[in-house]
Design an enzyme around this catalytic site. Sequence first.
Site, PDB file in Angstrom:
ATOM      1  CE1 TYR A  60      -4.055   1.538  -0.257  1.00  0.00           C
ATOM      2  CE2 TYR A  60      -4.603  -0.631   0.585  1.00  0.00           C
ATOM      3  CZ  TYR A  60      -4.978   0.535  -0.053  1.00  0.00           C
ATOM      4  OH  TYR A  60      -6.266   0.687  -0.486  1.00  0.00           O
ATOM      5  CD  GLU A  62      -4.463   6.069   0.968  1.00  0.00           C
ATOM      6  OE1 GLU A  62      -5.548   5.538   0.795  1.00  0.00           O
ATOM      7  OE2 GLU A  62      -4.212   6.847   1.911  1.00  0.00           O
ATOM      8  CG  ASP A 206      -6.639  11.279 -24.520  1.00  0.00           C
ATOM      9  OD1 ASP A 206      -5.671  10.539 -24.276  1.00  0.00           O
ATOM     10  OD2 ASP A 206      -7.822  10.930 -24.371  1.00  0.00           O
ATOM     11  CB  THR A 232      -2.560   4.371 -22.373  1.00  0.00           C
ATOM     12  OG1 THR A 232      -2.065   4.252 -23.705  1.00  0.00           O
ATOM     13  CG2 THR A 232      -3.992   4.870 -22.401  1.00  0.00           C
ATOM     14  CE  LYS A 235      -5.192   2.814 -25.588  1.00  0.00           C
ATOM     15  NZ  LYS A 235      -6.162   3.906 -25.821  1.00  0.00           N
ATOM     16  NE  ARG A 241      -4.825  -3.794 -20.025  1.00  0.00           N
ATOM     17  CZ  ARG A 241      -5.144  -3.350 -21.241  1.00  0.00           C
ATOM     18  NH1 ARG A 241      -5.992  -2.353 -21.403  1.00  0.00           N
ATOM     19  NH2 ARG A 241      -4.622  -3.905 -22.310  1.00  0.00           N
TER      20      ARG A 241
HETATM   21  C1  LIG Z   1      -7.176   4.306 -24.967  1.00  0.00           C
HETATM   22  C2  LIG Z   1      -7.597   5.718 -24.831  1.00  0.00           C
HETATM   23  C3  LIG Z   1      -8.013   6.241 -23.603  1.00  0.00           C
HETATM   24  C4  LIG Z   1      -8.324   5.418 -22.376  1.00  0.00           C
HETATM   25  O1  LIG Z   1      -7.452   4.497 -21.941  1.00  0.00           O
HETATM   26  P1  LIG Z   1      -7.951   3.398 -20.868  1.00  0.00           P
HETATM   27  O2  LIG Z   1      -6.670   2.929 -20.274  1.00  0.00           O
HETATM   28  O3  LIG Z   1      -8.695   2.356 -21.650  1.00  0.00           O
HETATM   29  O4  LIG Z   1      -8.841   4.074 -19.891  1.00  0.00           O
HETATM   30  C5  LIG Z   1      -8.286   7.591 -23.523  1.00  0.00           C
HETATM   31  N1  LIG Z   1      -8.181   8.386 -24.593  1.00  0.00           N
HETATM   32  C6  LIG Z   1      -7.791   7.926 -25.798  1.00  0.00           C
HETATM   33  C7  LIG Z   1      -7.669   8.874 -26.937  1.00  0.00           C
HETATM   34  C8  LIG Z   1      -7.496   6.568 -25.966  1.00  0.00           C
HETATM   35  O5  LIG Z   1      -7.136   6.123 -27.167  1.00  0.00           O
END
Ligand SMILES: *Cc1c(COP(=O)(O)O)cnc(C)c1O
Length: 414
Positions: A60, A62, A206, A232, A235, A241
Amino acid sequence: MPATTEPAPLAELTRQDPELADLIAGEATRQAHSLQLIAAENFTSPAVLEALGSPLANKYAEGYPGARHHGGCELVDMAERIAIDRAKALFGAEHVNVQAHSGSSAVLAAYAVLLRPGDTVLAMGLPSGGHLTHGSPANFSGRWFDFVPYGVDPESGLIDYDQVRAVARAHRPKAIVCGSISYPRHIDYAAFRAIADDVGAYLIADAAHPIGLVAGGAAPNPVPYADIVCATTHKVLRGPRGGMLLCRAELADRVDRAVFPFTQGGAQMHTIAAKAVAFGEAAQPAFSGYAHQVVANARTLAGALAEEGFAVTTGGTDTHLVTVDPAPLGVLSQSARGRLASSGMVLDICALPHGDGRGLRLGTAAITTQGMREAETARIAALLSGVVRGDLDPRTTREEVRELAVRFPPYAVG
Ligand SMILES: *Cc1c(COP(=O)(O)O)cnc(C)c1O
């Protein structure tokens, strides 16, 4: 690392809980014996999987390194600092938060920093490739903020920056979001910055999809342009993840507080250690070769599918993403995906701003991790279009797909 199609042996799990052990082994085999063309997926290295399955999962923690609410955090503090330092160096960012549990959590935290409920936000509309967190009525974003969409040019499929500016001037948003789940071209972050400055808005990038290409020098870096970059780590970047946020030093405290304690509790230290491992891998010269090969494979895929008669959005790609409409072949996306699934080619349906509104979204991140290059990608395109047209029998194609996949085992690449 020896080449193998098999996962690490699940000795203890097999003894204790064979039902789950069988499922996990079966899923590993499914991944290794079919073609993973889902644009958001990849294969992490065995080292990343080891960090994820380590006893750090028990801890843990935090708070942040040096300021935790729990004892015993000395070693996990060091792991988190390594993750932060590696990500800062990789992306040239003054501050990075590596605690966001997912890409969506990162976006939620970015909104929490810059917005109040009810604020107006500009983002790519969902039919054009916006993410759920960009104003979907099914998501917190659509409920708590007033999202105004911009689209893509219906003819070219490209972002029309003049239209974005016009919508921004008409609605005076508090923030503009750039980034998409399916846009196959580079995003002009400088153009978005200029539009944001023009209307006095924050810019949120994003970059969940392209951030891995950024790490490998194969896509433009949003960090110098955006107030906050959300991303993320699982990807193209090929880590565990999870999510992260990158920003300038002056927003550091607000970003950290927006993640913990505002939107999350304890950090997942096994995931953060795995992120550090992935950032270490992404800093190697081999990762740049990987990122550029991902794009070369996607270009091959787009070119071959265009020749086969698919309508390729924007006529090609700059990234790992290719979106196509099979309608010119007389097939709808839904049935194309079904036929491809029975042939062992796994991909997504995506929204398209034209036609019947649905297309196929493909990505080359996973097959490139397996070591596939242009020749294999061209073969995949030929199999894919044969199956979609109905020229190839899905069952015999399934055999060829399996043979191709097992020649390139996912965990051979360290
Ligand atoms: C994949 C993605 C997310 C979210 O990612 P998660 O880990 O699935 O929550 C947010 N914005 C864009 C543009 C994405 O391609």
